[in-house]
Write a protein that holds these residues in place. Structure first.
Motif, PDB file in Angstrom:
ATOM      1  N   CYS A 137      -3.103  -0.693 -12.420  1.00 28.98           N
ATOM      2  CA  CYS A 137      -3.138   0.195 -10.655  1.00 28.98           C
ATOM      3  C   CYS A 137      -3.973   1.019 -10.499  1.00 28.98           C
ATOM      4  N   GLY A 164      -4.390   3.257  -7.474  1.00 22.69           N
ATOM      5  CA  GLY A 164      -5.171   3.890  -6.739  1.00 22.69           C
ATOM      6  C   GLY A 164      -4.608   5.160  -6.922  1.00 22.69           C
ATOM      7  N   ALA A 209      -2.989   8.525  -7.251  1.00 25.49           N
ATOM      8  CA  ALA A 209      -2.324   8.358  -8.083  1.00 25.49           C
ATOM      9  C   ALA A 209      -2.728   8.151  -9.933  1.00 25.49           C
ATOM     10  N   CYS A 210      -2.578   7.044  -9.818  1.00 21.92           N
ATOM     11  CA  CYS A 210      -2.931   6.765 -10.946  1.00 21.92           C
ATOM     12  C   CYS A 210      -3.809   7.309 -11.494  1.00 21.92           C
ATOM     13  N   CYS A 218      -2.270   1.274  -5.629  1.00 23.04           N
ATOM     14  CA  CYS A 218      -0.577   1.801  -5.467  1.00 23.04           C
ATOM     15  C   CYS A 218       0.203   0.371  -5.585  1.00 23.04           C
ATOM     16  N   VAL A 219       0.935   0.500  -6.523  1.00 21.99           N
ATOM     17  CA  VAL A 219       1.838  -0.780  -6.808  1.00 21.99           C
ATOM     18  C   VAL A 219       3.097   0.230  -6.580  1.00 21.99           C
ATOM     19  N   GLY A 220       3.342   1.174  -5.875  1.00 19.65           N
ATOM     20  CA  GLY A 220       4.567   2.218  -5.077  1.00 19.65           C
ATOM     21  C   GLY A 220       5.341   2.764  -5.850  1.00 19.65           C
ATOM     22  N   CYS A 221       5.016   2.986  -7.612  1.00 20.88           N
ATOM     23  CA  CYS A 221       5.871   3.665  -8.501  1.00 20.88           C
ATOM     24  C   CYS A 221       4.957   4.450  -8.864  1.00 20.88           C
ATOM     25  N   CYS A 222       4.671   5.883  -8.247  1.00 21.25           N
ATOM     26  CA  CYS A 222       3.101   6.133  -8.864  1.00 21.25           C
ATOM     27  C   CYS A 222       3.880   7.931  -9.631  1.00 21.25           C
TER      28      CYS A 222
HETATM   29  S1  FES Z   1      -1.069   4.672  -7.405  1.00 20.24           S
HETATM   30 FE1  FES Z   1       0.117   3.851  -8.659  1.00 20.24          FE
HETATM   31  S2  FES Z   1       1.506   3.358  -8.142  1.00 20.24           S
HETATM   32 FE2  FES Z   1       0.803   4.735  -6.689  1.00 20.24          FE
END
Ligand code: FES
Length: 151
Positions: A76, A78, A80-81, A117-121
Motif C-alpha cells: 500500500c 496510499g 497514510a502508508c 489504500c487497502v482500507g486499514c490505514c
Molecule cells: S493508506 Fe495504506 S491502508 Fe490506507
C-alpha cells in the motif's frame, strides 16, 4: 490455460454482454491473470469487440494481463502508508526478492505491486500477501513475513 474452466465461466453468464466485468473477474480469480487466449475467447463468445475487452482489462487495477506470483504482494502506497514509510517497505521487499515493483520472481513464488489504500490505514504501513494483511511493518519484519510463504 484450462479451456474447460473458461467454458464453464462463460456458460455461467450465458454470453450476457452486461456481465463482461464479472466474467473477467472470474477469469482473473481462476487463472491469477487474464491470459491472452481467454481474452480472445471472451471477445468471440460474448460478441464484444476485442478492443473493448482489452480496454476493460487494462483499465481496472484488479485485472492483470501478466501472470502473477503464487503469492502476490501488494504494497500500500496510499497517503497514510506513505507517511509511515511505505517506500522503505517496498525497497526492502525489492531487495529481499531481487525484483522491482511490477515484477514476478523467477520461481514464480512472489510478484510485487503497489496499490492505493487497502482500507486499514490504522495499521500503516500495510502490505497484502494474497488476501492476508500485514500491518505496522518495519523493514526488519519483512524477512519474517516472507518466510511464512516460502517453501
Ligand atoms: S493508506 Fe495504506 S491502508 Fe490506507
Amino acid at each position: 490455460m484450462n479451456e474447460e474452466r473458461l467454458t464453464e465461466i462463460l456458460g455461467k453468464y450465458e454470453a450476457d454482454q452486461s456481465a463482461i466485468i464479472a466474467v473477467l473477474q472470474d477469469i482473473q480469480a481462476e487463472f491469477g491473470y487474464l491470459p491472452k487466449d481467454a481474452i480472445l475467447t471472451v471477445s468471440k463468445e460474448m460478441n464484444i469487440p476485442l478492443s473493448r475487452v482489452l480496454s476493460l482489462a487494462t483499465f481496472f487495477n484488479a485485472f492483470s494481463m501478466e501472470p502473477k506470483g503464487r503469492h502476490p504482494i501488494n504494497v500500500c502506497v496510499g497517503t497514510a502508508c506513505h507517511v509511515r514509510g511505505a517506500q522503505l517497505i517496498l525497497e526492502k521487499l525489492e531487495r529481499e526478492l531481487s525484483i522491482s515493483s511490477g515484477d514476478t520472481t523467477q520461481d514464480g513464488d512472489f510478484s510485487l505491486d503497489e496499490v492505493r489504500c487497502v482500507g486499514c490505514c490504522g495499521l500503516a504501513p500495510v502490505i497484502m500477501v494474497g488476501d492476508e494483511f500485514h500491518g505496522k511493518l518495519t523493514q526488519t519484519k519483512i524477512p519474517g513475513v516472507l518466510k511464512k510463504y516460502q517453501k
